[in-house]
Scaffold this motif. Structure first.
Motif, mmCIF file in Angstrom:
data_model
loop_
_atom_site.group_PDB
_atom_site.id
_atom_site.type_symbol
_atom_site.label_atom_id
_atom_site.label_comp_id
_atom_site.label_asym_id
_atom_site.label_seq_id
_atom_site.Cartn_x
_atom_site.Cartn_y
_atom_site.Cartn_z
ATOM 1 N N UNK A 75 -24.810 -28.133 25.326
ATOM 2 C CA UNK A 75 -25.326 -28.293 23.968
ATOM 3 C C UNK A 75 -24.915 -29.649 23.393
ATOM 4 N N UNK A 76 -23.663 -30.038 23.577
ATOM 5 C CA UNK A 76 -23.160 -31.285 23.006
ATOM 6 C C UNK A 76 -23.793 -32.509 23.643
ATOM 7 N N UNK A 77 -24.058 -32.413 24.932
ATOM 8 C CA UNK A 77 -24.513 -33.590 25.656
ATOM 9 C C UNK A 77 -25.976 -33.528 26.061
ATOM 10 N N UNK A 78 -26.738 -32.665 25.425
ATOM 11 C CA UNK A 78 -28.157 -32.516 25.759
ATOM 12 C C UNK A 78 -28.911 -33.832 25.588
ATOM 13 N N UNK A 82 -23.473 -25.201 38.856
ATOM 14 C CA UNK A 82 -24.632 -24.309 38.724
ATOM 15 C C UNK A 82 -25.064 -24.180 37.276
ATOM 16 N N UNK A 83 -24.116 -24.148 36.371
ATOM 17 C CA UNK A 83 -24.425 -24.078 34.941
ATOM 18 C C UNK A 83 -25.162 -25.335 34.493
ATOM 19 N N UNK A 84 -24.607 -26.501 34.811
ATOM 20 C CA UNK A 84 -25.206 -27.757 34.369
ATOM 21 C C UNK A 84 -26.589 -27.971 34.974
ATOM 22 N N UNK A 85 -26.799 -27.434 36.167
ATOM 23 C CA UNK A 85 -28.107 -27.562 36.805
ATOM 24 C C UNK A 85 -29.018 -26.382 36.490
ATOM 25 N N UNK A 99 -28.805 -23.252 37.213
ATOM 26 C CA UNK A 99 -29.009 -22.320 38.322
ATOM 27 C C UNK A 99 -28.460 -20.932 38.014
ATOM 28 N N UNK A 100 -27.387 -20.885 37.234
ATOM 29 C CA UNK A 100 -26.725 -19.628 36.883
ATOM 30 C C UNK A 100 -26.345 -19.675 35.418
ATOM 31 N N UNK A 101 -26.013 -18.523 34.849
ATOM 32 C CA UNK A 101 -25.552 -18.519 33.452
ATOM 33 C C UNK A 101 -24.273 -19.336 33.293
ATOM 34 N N UNK A 102 -24.118 -19.900 32.111
ATOM 35 C CA UNK A 102 -22.960 -20.747 31.825
ATOM 36 C C UNK A 102 -21.835 -19.958 31.168
ATOM 37 N N UNK A 103 -20.591 -20.327 31.476
ATOM 38 C CA UNK A 103 -19.476 -19.795 30.700
ATOM 39 C C UNK A 103 -19.542 -20.429 29.302
ATOM 40 N N UNK A 104 -18.809 -19.892 28.340
ATOM 41 C CA UNK A 104 -18.870 -20.447 26.977
ATOM 42 C C UNK A 104 -18.633 -21.955 26.925
ATOM 43 N N UNK A 105 -17.656 -22.456 27.689
ATOM 44 C CA UNK A 105 -17.375 -23.897 27.673
ATOM 45 C C UNK A 105 -18.545 -24.687 28.260
ATOM 46 N N UNK A 106 -19.194 -24.126 29.276
ATOM 47 C CA UNK A 106 -20.351 -24.784 29.874
ATOM 48 C C UNK A 106 -21.514 -24.860 28.914
ATOM 49 N N UNK A 107 -21.711 -23.802 28.136
ATOM 50 C CA UNK A 107 -22.766 -23.813 27.122
ATOM 51 C C UNK A 107 -22.496 -24.892 26.090
ATOM 52 N N UNK A 108 -21.236 -25.014 25.663
ATOM 53 C CA UNK A 108 -20.873 -26.053 24.704
ATOM 54 C C UNK A 108 -21.119 -27.437 25.285
ATOM 55 N N UNK A 109 -20.741 -27.618 26.546
ATOM 56 C CA UNK A 109 -20.931 -28.902 27.204
ATOM 57 C C UNK A 109 -22.411 -29.274 27.248
#
Length: 60
Positions: A35-38, A18-21, A23-33
């Motif tokens: 951001x790094x792979x945008x 859900x974070x990557x798509x 759909x929902x807010x990201x956990x801190x690690x999801x935000x980093x993921x």
């Protein structure tokens, strides 16, 4: 971030998908993921998502 730990938990996998798509807010690690792979090409994103989603599809 330990991918095996995430893949071992349906709740975590759902949250990260859900974070990557977006759909929902990201956990801190999801935000980093995200951001790094945008700037990663679509093929790489697709491969990552398949790696994350395939175990769910097999489980269900």
């Amino acid at each position: 971030m330990d991918i095996d730990t995430i893949l071992g938990s349906n709740r975590l996998v759902s949250n990260y998908v859900d974070c990557l798509l977006s759909r929902k807010p990201c956990p801190p690690e999801g935000k980093d993921l995200k951001r790094k792979y945008r700037c990663v090409c679509l093929f790489a994103w697709r491969a990552l998502l398949i790696h994350l989603i395939d175990p769910i599809a097999r489980f269900r």
